[in-house]
Write a protein that holds these residues in place. Sequence first.
Motif, PDB file in Angstrom:
ATOM      1  N   ASP A   1      -2.502  -0.691  -5.261  1.00 35.75           N
ATOM      2  CA  ASP A   1      -2.222  -1.469  -4.205  1.00 35.75           C
ATOM      3  C   ASP A   1      -1.159  -0.613  -2.642  1.00 35.75           C
ATOM      4  O   ASP A   1      -1.135  -1.365  -1.551  1.00 35.75           O
ATOM      5  CB  ASP A   1      -1.047  -2.695  -4.435  1.00 35.75           C
ATOM      6  N   LEU A   2      -1.094   0.237  -3.492  1.00 35.26           N
ATOM      7  CA  LEU A   2       0.108   1.840  -2.983  1.00 35.26           C
ATOM      8  C   LEU A   2      -1.325   2.033  -2.083  1.00 35.26           C
ATOM      9  O   LEU A   2      -0.809   1.942  -0.842  1.00 35.26           O
ATOM     10  CB  LEU A   2       0.878   2.527  -3.074  1.00 35.26           C
ATOM     11  N   GLU A   3      -2.581   2.931  -2.491  1.00 38.09           N
ATOM     12  CA  GLU A   3      -3.205   3.496  -1.587  1.00 38.09           C
ATOM     13  C   GLU A   3      -3.954   2.424  -0.730  1.00 38.09           C
ATOM     14  O   GLU A   3      -4.508   2.794   0.766  1.00 38.09           O
ATOM     15  CB  GLU A   3      -4.471   3.977  -3.047  1.00 38.09           C
ATOM     16  N   LEU A   4      -4.242   1.239  -0.941  1.00 34.65           N
ATOM     17  CA  LEU A   4      -5.276   0.037  -0.587  1.00 34.65           C
ATOM     18  C   LEU A   4      -4.247   0.030   0.782  1.00 34.65           C
ATOM     19  O   LEU A   4      -4.941  -0.669   2.177  1.00 34.65           O
ATOM     20  CB  LEU A   4      -5.427  -0.918  -1.683  1.00 34.65           C
ATOM     21  N   GLN A   5      -2.905   0.269   0.551  1.00 36.33           N
ATOM     22  CA  GLN A   5      -2.137  -0.751   1.618  1.00 36.33           C
ATOM     23  C   GLN A   5      -2.565   0.483   2.657  1.00 36.33           C
ATOM     24  O   GLN A   5      -2.392   0.163   4.241  1.00 36.33           O
ATOM     25  CB  GLN A   5      -0.921  -0.672   1.493  1.00 36.33           C
ATOM     26  N   ARG A   6      -2.362   1.900   1.970  1.00 36.75           N
ATOM     27  CA  ARG A   6      -2.376   2.740   3.286  1.00 36.75           C
ATOM     28  C   ARG A   6      -3.767   2.639   3.951  1.00 36.75           C
ATOM     29  O   ARG A   6      -3.906   2.838   5.616  1.00 36.75           O
ATOM     30  CB  ARG A   6      -2.167   4.197   2.911  1.00 36.75           C
ATOM     31  N   VAL A   7      -5.221   2.392   3.474  1.00 34.31           N
ATOM     32  CA  VAL A   7      -6.078   2.599   3.740  1.00 34.31           C
ATOM     33  C   VAL A   7      -6.288   1.081   4.462  1.00 34.31           C
ATOM     34  O   VAL A   7      -7.325   1.693   5.738  1.00 34.31           O
ATOM     35  CB  VAL A   7      -7.646   2.025   2.667  1.00 34.31           C
ATOM     36  N   GLY A   8      -5.939   0.328   4.835  1.00 36.47           N
ATOM     37  CA  GLY A   8      -5.838  -0.947   5.595  1.00 36.47           C
ATOM     38  C   GLY A   8      -4.859  -0.536   6.270  1.00 36.47           C
ATOM     39  O   GLY A   8      -5.711  -1.401   8.123  1.00 36.47           O
ATOM     40  N   GLN A   9      -4.069   0.369   6.645  1.00 32.40           N
ATOM     41  CA  GLN A   9      -3.269   0.556   7.203  1.00 32.40           C
ATOM     42  C   GLN A   9      -4.231   1.526   8.621  1.00 32.40           C
ATOM     43  O   GLN A   9      -4.002   1.308   9.971  1.00 32.40           O
ATOM     44  CB  GLN A   9      -1.958   1.067   8.283  1.00 32.40           C
ATOM     45  N   GLU A  10      -4.934   2.238   8.045  1.00 32.44           N
ATOM     46  CA  GLU A  10      -5.499   3.113   8.996  1.00 32.44           C
ATOM     47  C   GLU A  10      -6.993   1.840   9.410  1.00 32.44           C
ATOM     48  O   GLU A  10      -6.887   2.782  10.838  1.00 32.44           O
ATOM     49  CB  GLU A  10      -6.303   4.024   8.232  1.00 32.44           C
TER      50      GLU A  10
END
Length: 338
Positions: free
Chosen positions: A168-177
Motif C-alpha cells: 500500500d505504500l508503493e501504490l500510494q506513491r504511484v497514485g500520487q504520480e
Amino acid sequence: MEQNSSSKNENNTFNQGIISKFVEKFLDGKLSIMLIIVAVCLGVAALLVTPREEEPQIVVPMADIYVSAPGATPEEIEQLVVTPLERFLWQIDGVEYVYSMSKKDMALVTVRFYVGENREDSLIKLHSRISMNIDKVTPIVKGWVIKPVEIDDVPIVNLTLYSEKYDDLELQRVGQEVLSRLDKVQDTSRTAIHGGREREIRVELLPESMQAMNISFMEVQQALQGADASLTAGSFSRKDKEYLISASSFLTGTDEIRSLVVGVTRGRPVYLRDIATVEDTAEEADTYTRLIFSDAHAARMTDAKNKNDQINNKQYDSSKRYNAVTLAISKKKGTNAV
C-alpha cells in the motif's frame, strides 16, 4: 341516403388525392432529404451543446465547520462547543439543516441552506454569524476552519489501482504520480487519493536508554524541531554586491536524523541513535483498502489473460485480497461531465 353516400365518397376521394399529392412531393422532390439532414445536424448540435451531468446543477449552499479542541472529550465538545454553535447557526436566515459530529479533540458541524439560496450570500452570513459570537467561544477551542461544499465536489470518475506485487505504500506513491498528471487534464477540478499509507520517518524512543543517558522527551522534541528548520539571517554588502545569509538545516535523510545531538551527558554528546531507532518506512495503518474480485469476474479475467498470453498462464483467485488505492476526480463547475 344515396346523396349522403355519394358525398362521402367524393370527400374521401378528395382527401386521398391531397395525401397522394403530398406524398408524391416527398418521394419525387428533395425536401425529405433536406429535412433528414437538418434533423441530423440538430441532433449533433444538441449532443455537443447540451451538458451531461451526473448531478443536477442546482444551488444547495453547504459548509463544513471543523472545530479543534485538543484534549477535550466527546462529551465536553458536545456540551461546550457543538450545542452553542448549533444555536448560533440556527439564527441564520435560510438555514434548513444543521448536522454535527463530536469526537475526541474535534467537532464537525455541517450547515445546509435551502435549495435556491444564493451561495455567496449564505457563506457571508455564516462567516458573519461566527465572527459576531467569537467572544462567546469557550477557551478549549483553539481554532476552526470553514470549508464550503458544492455538488461539483462529488467525484465523477473513480479509478482503483491494485497490485499483488506492490504494497500500500508503493501504490500510494504511484497514485500520487498519476494524480499529478491527471491534474493537467482540462476542466479537472479537485482530485484526491483514498487508501494506502504515506511515507514517514519514524523515531521510536527507547525509555531505558533515555533514562540511562538522562535525556527527557522534551529535549528530543526540541532538538528535532530546531534541526528541521530554515530561516534568513540577514544580508551584507561587499564590492557593490549584496549577499543573503540563510541558515538552512532541513533534515534530508535518516543518517542525519540518527546523527542529531539531543543532549550532553557526562561531558559527551548524546546522539539520537543512542536513545532511539530511526526508520524510513510507511506510517502506522489506521485503515486498510483491499480489492476482491467476484467468482465470475475472476473467471473472465483468467480466460482473457490466457488467450492473450499462451506462455504464462495465470489464474485469478476470487478469494484473494489485493492492495488497492482509489483516485477520485471531480470536474469544474458548469463543464461537461462526459
